[in-house]
Scaffold this motif. Structure first.
Motif, PDB file in Angstrom:
ATOM      1  N   UNK A   3       0.825  -1.216   0.000  1.00  0.00           N
ATOM      2  CA  UNK A   3       0.000   0.000   0.000  1.00  0.00           C
ATOM      3  C   UNK A   3       0.860   1.267   0.000  1.00  0.00           C
ATOM      4  N   UNK A   4       0.266   2.386  -0.397  1.00  0.00           N
ATOM      5  CA  UNK A   4       1.016   3.645  -0.417  1.00  0.00           C
ATOM      6  C   UNK A   4       1.519   4.025   0.972  1.00  0.00           C
ATOM      7  N   UNK A   5       2.604   4.776   0.996  1.00  0.00           N
ATOM      8  CA  UNK A   5       3.133   5.311   2.241  1.00  0.00           C
ATOM      9  C   UNK A   5       2.055   6.151   2.914  1.00  0.00           C
ATOM     10  N   UNK A   6       2.018   6.122   4.236  1.00  0.00           N
ATOM     11  CA  UNK A   6       0.977   6.843   4.969  1.00  0.00           C
ATOM     12  C   UNK A   6       1.036   8.360   4.746  1.00  0.00           C
ATOM     13  N   UNK A   7       2.159   8.871   4.241  1.00  0.00           N
ATOM     14  CA  UNK A   7       2.265  10.317   4.008  1.00  0.00           C
ATOM     15  C   UNK A   7       1.287  10.808   2.945  1.00  0.00           C
ATOM     16  N   UNK A   8       0.712   9.868   2.178  1.00  0.00           N
ATOM     17  CA  UNK A   8      -0.264  10.249   1.158  1.00  0.00           C
ATOM     18  C   UNK A   8      -1.662  10.454   1.750  1.00  0.00           C
ATOM     19  N   UNK A  31     -11.330   5.034  -1.204  1.00  0.00           N
ATOM     20  CA  UNK A  31     -10.997   3.652  -0.829  1.00  0.00           C
ATOM     21  C   UNK A  31      -9.845   3.095  -1.669  1.00  0.00           C
ATOM     22  N   UNK A  32      -8.644   3.508  -1.297  1.00  0.00           N
ATOM     23  CA  UNK A  32      -7.443   3.050  -1.992  1.00  0.00           C
ATOM     24  C   UNK A  32      -7.258   1.548  -1.813  1.00  0.00           C
ATOM     25  N   UNK A  33      -7.572   1.040  -0.627  1.00  0.00           N
ATOM     26  CA  UNK A  33      -7.419  -0.395  -0.361  1.00  0.00           C
ATOM     27  C   UNK A  33      -8.288  -1.218  -1.314  1.00  0.00           C
ATOM     28  N   UNK A  34      -9.504  -0.756  -1.569  1.00  0.00           N
ATOM     29  CA  UNK A  34     -10.384  -1.473  -2.500  1.00  0.00           C
ATOM     30  C   UNK A  34      -9.829  -1.394  -3.922  1.00  0.00           C
ATOM     31  N   UNK A  35      -9.252  -0.245  -4.280  1.00  0.00           N
ATOM     32  CA  UNK A  35      -8.635  -0.123  -5.603  1.00  0.00           C
ATOM     33  C   UNK A  35      -7.496  -1.124  -5.754  1.00  0.00           C
ATOM     34  N   UNK A  36      -6.643  -1.220  -4.743  1.00  0.00           N
ATOM     35  CA  UNK A  36      -5.494  -2.136  -4.816  1.00  0.00           C
ATOM     36  C   UNK A  36      -5.964  -3.588  -4.847  1.00  0.00           C
ATOM     37  N   UNK A  53      -1.439   1.658 -13.438  1.00  0.00           N
ATOM     38  CA  UNK A  53      -2.743   1.007 -13.371  1.00  0.00           C
ATOM     39  C   UNK A  53      -3.839   2.061 -13.273  1.00  0.00           C
ATOM     40  N   UNK A  54      -4.992   1.746 -13.857  1.00  0.00           N
ATOM     41  CA  UNK A  54      -6.170   2.584 -13.715  1.00  0.00           C
ATOM     42  C   UNK A  54      -7.313   1.720 -13.201  1.00  0.00           C
ATOM     43  N   UNK A  55      -8.030   2.273 -12.219  1.00  0.00           N
ATOM     44  CA  UNK A  55      -9.204   1.593 -11.675  1.00  0.00           C
ATOM     45  C   UNK A  55     -10.075   2.641 -10.993  1.00  0.00           C
ATOM     46  N   UNK A  56     -11.365   2.533 -11.172  1.00  0.00           N
ATOM     47  CA  UNK A  56     -12.323   3.464 -10.559  1.00  0.00           C
ATOM     48  C   UNK A  56     -12.003   4.925 -10.841  1.00  0.00           C
ATOM     49  N   UNK A  57     -11.457   5.198 -12.006  1.00  0.00           N
ATOM     50  CA  UNK A  57     -11.138   6.566 -12.388  1.00  0.00           C
ATOM     51  C   UNK A  57      -9.843   7.091 -11.806  1.00  0.00           C
ATOM     52  N   UNK A  58      -9.171   6.268 -11.006  1.00  0.00           N
ATOM     53  CA  UNK A  58      -7.906   6.683 -10.384  1.00  0.00           C
ATOM     54  C   UNK A  58      -6.733   5.964 -11.048  1.00  0.00           C
ATOM     55  N   UNK A  59      -5.588   6.622 -11.004  1.00  0.00           N
ATOM     56  CA  UNK A  59      -4.365   6.070 -11.580  1.00  0.00           C
ATOM     57  C   UNK A  59      -3.349   5.846 -10.466  1.00  0.00           C
ATOM     58  N   UNK A  60      -2.665   4.695 -10.529  1.00  0.00           N
ATOM     59  CA  UNK A  60      -1.650   4.335  -9.545  1.00  0.00           C
ATOM     60  C   UNK A  60      -0.376   3.899 -10.261  1.00  0.00           C
ATOM     61  N   UNK A  61       0.758   4.234  -9.676  1.00  0.00           N
ATOM     62  CA  UNK A  61       2.052   3.771 -10.170  1.00  0.00           C
ATOM     63  C   UNK A  61       2.633   2.826  -9.127  1.00  0.00           C
ATOM     64  N   UNK A  62       3.588   2.019  -9.554  1.00  0.00           N
ATOM     65  CA  UNK A  62       4.230   1.068  -8.639  1.00  0.00           C
ATOM     66  C   UNK A  62       5.733   1.298  -8.685  1.00  0.00           C
ATOM     67  N   UNK A  63       6.316   1.511  -7.494  1.00  0.00           N
ATOM     68  CA  UNK A  63       7.773   1.679  -7.399  1.00  0.00           C
ATOM     69  C   UNK A  63       8.456   0.331  -7.576  1.00  0.00           C
ATOM     70  N   UNK A  64       9.748   0.334  -7.784  1.00  0.00           N
ATOM     71  CA  UNK A  64      10.500  -0.912  -7.967  1.00  0.00           C
ATOM     72  C   UNK A  64      10.423  -1.813  -6.733  1.00  0.00           C
TER      73      UNK A  64
END
Length: 132
Positions: A3-8, A31-36, A53-64
């Motif tokens: 999951x994303x760092x809590x700073x987000x 609901x980021x958890x549901x998106x993931x 990735x795109x889901x529910x109108x939101x876009x997410x990137x994944x770090x290495x």
């Protein structure tokens, strides 16, 4: 995927949270958890051109490292480094705009234009008490 760092997450931002060049803040109720979970279950769309990735109108990137970070979409707000600094100061000052302005007065990276977006995002913070 991690999951994303809590700073987000807006309500997890603290005065000492690191400010990056670009900062995506997740507003409460998103609901980021549901998106993931959806992405992991294959319901997200992988976009080759952006490697995101795109889901529910939101876009997410994944770090290495496998850590996901939010990029854009409903419930996500993009802030510059300076806007994020203002937001952190508002949170640290418990919404006291005058105290936040005084604390940032000598920071040459902060301009008047950095305040409106930070103030708008702060309205969703758990410590927001309404207009003064």
């Amino acid at each position: 995927m991690k999951p994303p760092n809590s700073r987000h997450n807006l309500n997890n931002i603290r005065p000492k949270s690191p400010a990056k060049d670009r900062n995506t803040v997740v507003l409460p109720g998103t609901d980021v958890a549901a998106d993931l979970e959806g992405i992991s279950a294959g319901r997200g769309t992988w976009v080759d051109e952006t490697s995101r990735y795109e889901i529910n109108g939101r876009t997410y990137a994944v770090e290495s490292t496998g850590t996901v970070f939010p990029v854009s979409g409903p419930g996500l707000v993009n802030l510059s480094r300076s806007e994020y600094k203002v937001l952190k100061q508002l949170i640290g000052a418990d919404g006291d705009i005058g105290a936040a302005r005084d604390a940032l007065r000598r920071d040459p990276s902060i301009r008047d234009a950095d305040w409106p977006t930070a103030l708008e995002v702060f309205k969703y913070h758990k410590s927001y008490k309404g207009e003064a």
